[in-house]
Design a protein around this motif. Sequence first.
Motif, PDB file in Angstrom:
ATOM      1  N   HIS A   1       0.870  -1.173   0.000  1.00  6.75           N
ATOM      2  CA  HIS A   1       0.000   0.000   0.000  1.00  6.75           C
ATOM      3  C   HIS A   1       0.904   1.220   0.000  1.00  6.75           C
ATOM      4  CE1 HIS A   1       0.851  -0.791   4.213  1.00  6.75           C
ATOM      5  NE2 HIS A   1       0.253   0.298   4.626  1.00  6.75           N
TER       6      HIS A   1
ATOM      7  N   HIS B   1       1.167   3.967   2.113  1.00  4.21           N
ATOM      8  CA  HIS B   1       1.560   4.725   3.306  1.00  4.21           C
ATOM      9  C   HIS B   1       3.069   4.962   3.254  1.00  4.21           C
ATOM     10  CE1 HIS B   1      -2.227   3.206   5.672  1.00  4.21           C
ATOM     11  NE2 HIS B   1      -2.512   4.163   4.805  1.00  4.21           N
TER      12      HIS B   1
ATOM     13  N   HIS C   1       6.087   2.452   3.505  1.00  7.50           N
ATOM     14  CA  HIS C   1       6.138   1.286   2.608  1.00  7.50           C
ATOM     15  C   HIS C   1       6.626   1.621   1.204  1.00  7.50           C
ATOM     16  CE1 HIS C   1       3.997  -1.511   5.379  1.00  7.50           C
ATOM     17  NE2 HIS C   1       3.613  -0.353   5.892  1.00  7.50           N
TER      18      HIS C   1
ATOM     19  N   HIS D   1      -7.027  -2.425   6.978  1.00 11.63           N
ATOM     20  CA  HIS D   1      -6.046  -1.393   7.335  1.00 11.63           C
ATOM     21  C   HIS D   1      -6.225  -0.203   6.406  1.00 11.63           C
ATOM     22  CE1 HIS D   1      -2.288   0.455   8.557  1.00 11.63           C
ATOM     23  NE2 HIS D   1      -1.847   0.418   7.317  1.00 11.63           N
TER      24      HIS D   1
HETATM   25 ZN   LIG Z   1       0.006   1.160   6.538  1.00  7.30          ZN
END
Ligand SMILES: [Zn+2]
Length: 279
Positions: free
Chosen positions: A102, A104, A107, A189
Amino acid sequence: MDIQLIDTGFFHADGGAMFGAIPKTAWSRRYPSDEQNGCILAMRSVLVRDGNGRIILVDNGAGNKHLKQLSYYKFFDLVDLKDELQSRGVACEDVTDVVLTHLHFDHCGYTTQKEVQPDGKHLLKTTFPNATHWVSRAQWENFLHPNALEADSYFIENMQAVCDSGKLRLIESDTTLCPGVDLRLFDGHTPGQIAPYITTSERTYVFAGDVIPLAASVSPLWISAYDTCPVVSYNEKIRMLEEATSKKQAIIYCHDAYTRCSTVKKVNDFFTVDQKEQK
Ligand SMILES: [Zn+2]
């Protein structure tokens, strides 16, 4: 199929946020913290070589573009991923696929890098110029139009150059990247998180991303306060864990500074860590 885990660096996060409604008296027995509830989290990445020419990098940490804005997290031991890959015989140009669980900041921060131009201006370039970058469409839409809870976790600078280069590949559903590497989608999430399932001759490894970020998060109720839809997270974790226990898959924990990988078992309806693996 060769799998190597790479710790791209570490940061501090609040234990209360990491374990949501679970009281500190319970979580502190399973994850170390300091007197301010600070927990050390890793930013783990995986390098996969399929032996058939595919060189796949899953996630790439926080990078170095936003460290000032993110100083609250007190990053440390950040590695230069380029040097780290080089030491493993891989140049950035060799990477054929970048899978981003993902978007964020912790990452995908190394996906682009600042390059100083002759006139002194900075230009953002893709770090892995030849790689197809795999992201789910649901995650991409969420990135472009974030809800209030996730807005601060996204930086357009991490992805704009990839989008402009035409190297962004959006997936709508579970997809096979190549034989032995499947990309499966999990919500909770954040929308459309990708969990890569990597099958070696020994077993299948599940890079669980923030679906199960820590070994202590294996209990389905131990859900991070960062999760936008906790009830969905609960169900998605059970979906992942049921299969992992029955097929003896190993879970790679992307944020656990102490346990990188383990199998899981189910005892009387409770999921727990089984054998830890030094990967
Ligand atoms: Zn995350």
